[in-house]
Design a protein around this motif. Structure first.
Motif, mmCIF file in Angstrom:
data_model
loop_
_atom_site.group_PDB
_atom_site.id
_atom_site.type_symbol
_atom_site.label_atom_id
_atom_site.label_comp_id
_atom_site.label_asym_id
_atom_site.label_seq_id
_atom_site.Cartn_x
_atom_site.Cartn_y
_atom_site.Cartn_z
ATOM 1 N N ALA A 375 0.634 -1.469 0.044
ATOM 2 C CA ALA A 375 -0.088 0.078 0.100
ATOM 3 C C ALA A 375 1.020 1.217 0.105
ATOM 4 O O ALA A 375 1.899 1.324 0.792
ATOM 5 C CB ALA A 375 -0.924 -0.070 1.224
ATOM 6 N N LEU A 376 0.496 2.224 -0.962
ATOM 7 C CA LEU A 376 1.289 3.411 -0.923
ATOM 8 C C LEU A 376 0.511 4.487 -0.604
ATOM 9 O O LEU A 376 -0.702 4.450 -1.100
ATOM 10 C CB LEU A 376 1.985 3.483 -2.307
ATOM 11 N N CYS A 381 0.351 14.925 0.774
ATOM 12 C CA CYS A 381 -0.977 14.836 1.161
ATOM 13 C C CYS A 381 -1.566 13.799 1.700
ATOM 14 O O CYS A 381 -2.637 13.721 2.223
ATOM 15 C CB CYS A 381 -2.073 15.576 -0.006
ATOM 16 N N ARG A 382 -0.858 12.624 1.797
ATOM 17 C CA ARG A 382 -1.218 11.487 2.339
ATOM 18 C C ARG A 382 -2.258 10.824 1.808
ATOM 19 O O ARG A 382 -2.883 9.581 2.236
ATOM 20 C CB ARG A 382 -1.537 11.575 4.035
ATOM 21 N N CYS A 419 0.509 11.158 -7.381
ATOM 22 C CA CYS A 419 -0.648 11.489 -6.674
ATOM 23 C C CYS A 419 -1.678 12.149 -7.346
ATOM 24 O O CYS A 419 -1.555 13.159 -8.132
ATOM 25 C CB CYS A 419 -0.375 12.473 -5.260
ATOM 26 N N ASP A 420 -3.023 11.646 -7.579
ATOM 27 C CA ASP A 420 -3.968 12.209 -8.443
ATOM 28 C C ASP A 420 -4.605 13.580 -7.859
ATOM 29 O O ASP A 420 -5.191 14.429 -8.271
ATOM 30 C CB ASP A 420 -5.106 11.189 -8.558
ATOM 31 N N ALA A 421 -4.431 13.594 -6.175
ATOM 32 C CA ALA A 421 -5.076 14.618 -5.643
ATOM 33 C C ALA A 421 -4.248 15.946 -5.733
ATOM 34 O O ALA A 421 -4.722 17.081 -5.942
ATOM 35 C CB ALA A 421 -4.973 14.233 -4.337
ATOM 36 N N ARG A 428 5.382 7.573 -0.207
ATOM 37 C CA ARG A 428 5.288 6.853 1.232
ATOM 38 C C ARG A 428 4.736 5.404 1.219
ATOM 39 O O ARG A 428 3.881 5.311 0.566
ATOM 40 C CB ARG A 428 5.330 7.719 2.082
ATOM 41 N N ALA A 429 5.346 4.610 2.200
ATOM 42 C CA ALA A 429 4.648 3.230 2.376
ATOM 43 C C ALA A 429 3.688 3.481 3.247
ATOM 44 O O ALA A 429 3.877 3.959 4.363
ATOM 45 C CB ALA A 429 5.847 2.488 2.912
#
Length: 661
Positions: A375-376, A381-382, A419-421, A428-429
């Protein structure tokens, strides 16, 4: 001809056809057409398989009867005991007897049926040494009751490090001495091998039959027939053995009933523990639910008085248990960031591993997730990283020493994900898998061999030498003299799932790992990377599975969840679920909860042609346990009515589903 009418249960999947039909028996089949044999009959213009359930003098059906087409085999595979059990399981789980029979009786192999038909004299079995049961309160009393042929019922809590396969074999031998049979059901092949070896050593290989789904069809049928014909006194198996036709059954043992593998994934979704309880009740046999941990269902058996708990005094538990420590509040704050290596392996865990390795002892490292980085998320922005093709979760894999990114759903590869956001390329993992953990530990402890166990490569045992063994829950190999230390990493990953049984399941997985570690007196230490203030972590530190199960059961009673209540899940598209609820006349006091979306991870039910896979929802029917049988009966009746009327689409019915959400 006496009793010329054959009452046949055809193997048809439709609920409204779940009943016997009468057929005339031709004179040439009179001798072979006995209750319990497989037959072929003509039904609605076609030949179908079925079982001859009974023979009668007359038929209540008006009109002309059809003829029995043929007897497939003269072997009476559906014994009266199994027939009663099939009826009870179908009623308990609101299913059809045809579905239960497909689980209970394996496919026929004609060549195997011709082998070893002659009866054999039962071997002489020596009484086992049961002195080890003196460790437990009521342990010797349980053994004595089994030796006297009594239908004892117990929930056995094994002490840490217990040689439980041998204890189970001793119980089976205690029953076999009296001339009765025993059935032991375990979750997986590794446990099966250990119990089978213990039974062969104590009882004798000629009287033990081992059943598992991994056997070939012919070999499985051969061993199944050995139990049916009384050649095998003791049957040991995995989930598929719960219906094994043990001759003169005197004991049923279920090991680790909290394991998901005990839940049948096919309709009507019976659980091994519940089938074993039904079977012990119907057969007048003894029942033992055994394990290191305890489920709420087993706790309910104790609280209701149906079973007695067999536990060791606290002094014995402390003498066998390793030292278990968790993170203090200050340390727990660090593990919120799973990408930090130091947080995944805090100082206390590093020290425990180093001390065990210095003594040339293996160290067990349990990681909740397999893979590399499953999972990434975006570093800035997490937000979780999603595939731009199917919106599935992205993961990092390691191939030939190089890291790559791919979608876990459609396997689409991406060179540099963004990141799409927010558009950031910094990654990050979210979760670190077993393979990445093994790499990190290899760098942290240079020169120490690192072994992995999980997925397709599960190790049964490891040598008693300096090594790091990284595994996923349930894949822990056994060390001959015990591990020097165990590190239970990423506790937040086990406890963070949205599931009713998350705490119970986490405690069970942690305890199974802890039992492989040496006692504290021999230097054994376990570090669980989770907040020490969490109740389930406290239960692990105190080694109090019974107390935790009691608290968990009280909480289930407050919110109205199984096993404190009876709950039935109805899954299907919105039209089918609404139609099902509209047809039902549920018992007074039944709550209808929903509809709601299916819980995460739940399998999609089989839908009709043209159905929208996203239009799947769930309705929960809840009532008190005393009304549970009435509710299951009404649901079964609705199934039959909708089947006869060709209702608005199929639904899936699960009684007390393992995962509610």
């Amino acid at each position: 001809m006496q009793r010329p009418i054959a009452r046949v249960l055809p193997m048809l999947p439709l609920p409204h056809l779940d009943r016997e039909f009468d057929y005339l028996i031709p004179a040439e089949l009179d001798e072979q057409a006995q209750p319990g044999v497989r037959v072929r009959v003509r039904f609605a213009g076609r030949l179908v398989d079925g079982y001859l359930v009974d023979r009668a003098e007359t038929s209540e059906r008006e009109g002309k009867l059809g003829w029995l087409d043929r007897v497939v085999s003269p072997v009476q595979v559906l014994t009266p005991e199994i027939s009663r059990l099939v009826d009870a399981v179908a009623e308990r789980y609101a299913g059809t007897r045809a579905d239960v029979l497909r689980l209970a009786i394996p496919p026929r192999h004609a060549r195997i049926e011709s082998e070893n038909r002659e009866p054999v004299d039962p071997p002489v079995i020596a009484a086992p040494d049961v002195s080890a049961w003196s460790t437990y309160t009521l342990g010797r009393a349980l053994c004595e009751a089994l030796g006297e042929g009594k239908a004892a019922r117990a929930v056995w809590q094994a002490v840490p490090g217990e040689e439980w396969p041998r204890r189970c074999a001793e119980l089976a031998a205690q029953v076999a001495v009296t001339g009765r049979g025993a059935l032991i059901v375990v979750p997986d092949q590794r446990d099966l091998d250990r119990v089978a070896n213990a039974c062969n050593e104590i009882i004798g290989g000629g009287t033990v039959s081992v059943l598992s789904a991994g056997l070939g069809p012919a070999q499985r049928y051969r061993r199944w027939l050995a139990a049916l014909r009384g050649h095998a006194r003791v049957v040991v198996g995995t989930r598929s053995a719960m219906f094994a036709p043990v001759h003169n059954l005197g004991l049923v043992v279920v090991w680790d009933d909290g394991d998901d593998l005990h839940a049948e994934p096919r309709s009507p979704y019976p659980h091994v523990r519940d089938v074993a309880i039904q079977r012990a009740h119907l057969s007048g046999a003894a029942f033992v639910s055994a394990g290191f941990a305890r489920t709420c269902e087993s706790q309910l058996l104790v609280e209701s008085g149906w079973a007695q708990e067999v536990v060791a005094p606290r002094a014995e538990v402390r003498a066998h248990a390793p030292r278990i420590v968790a993170l203090a509040d200050s340390e727990a704050a660090l593990v919120r960031d799973p990408a930090a290596r130091a947080a995944r392996l805090p100082a206390i865990a590093f020290a425990a591993a180093r001390d065990a390795l210095a003594r040339d002892e293996p160290v067990l490292v349990q990681v909740p997730r397999r893979g590399y980085v499953p999972a990434l998320a975006c570093q800035d922005c997490r937000a979780p990283l999603r595939c731009r093709v199917c919106a599935g979760p992205m993961e990092m894999v390691s191939e030939d020493g190089r890291q790559a990114f791919r979608c876990r759903w459609c396997a689409t590869r991406v060179g540099a994900p963004k990141c799409d956001a927010c558009g950031s390329g910094r990654i990050r993992a979210q979760v670190v898998g077993a393979r990445r953990t093994a790499e990190e530990l290899g760098r942290a402890f240079p020169g120490v061999p690192v072994l992995t166990s999980g997925g397709e490569a599960v190790l049964a045992s490891v040598q008693q030498r300096k090594s790091l063994v990284v595994c996923t829950p349930g894949a822990e190999p056994v060390a001959d003299a015990g591990y020097g230390a165990a590190l239970l990493l990423d506790g937040w990953a086990l406890l963070g799932r949205a599931d009713l049984r998350v705490s119970e399941d986490a405690l069970r997985k942690w305890m199974l790992a802890c039992t492989l570690v040496k006692p504290a007196s021999a230097g054994g230490m376990v570090v669980v990377v989770a907040d020490s203030g969490i109740p389930v972590v406290q239960a692990l530190i105190r080694w109090d599975p019974a107390g935790f199960a009691d608290v968990e059961l009280r909480q289930r009673e407050e919110v109205g969840f199984p096993p404190a209540v009876k709950m039935i899940a109805i899954d299907g598209d919105s039209t089918a679920v609404a139609d099902f609820v509209a047809h039902g006349d549920m018992p007074q006091g039944t709550d209808v909860l929903g509809p709601v979306p299916l819980p995460a991870g739940a399998r999609m039910p089989v839908q009709g042609a043209g159905a929208d896979p996203e239009d799947v929802e769930r309705v929960l029917l809840r009532t008190g346990r005393r009304s549970g049988a009435a509710l299951a009966g009404e649901v079964r009746k609705v199934q039959a009515v909708r089947s006869a009327q060709k209702g608005a689409g199929p639904v899936r019915v699960q009684v007390d589903p393992l995962h509610i959400g």
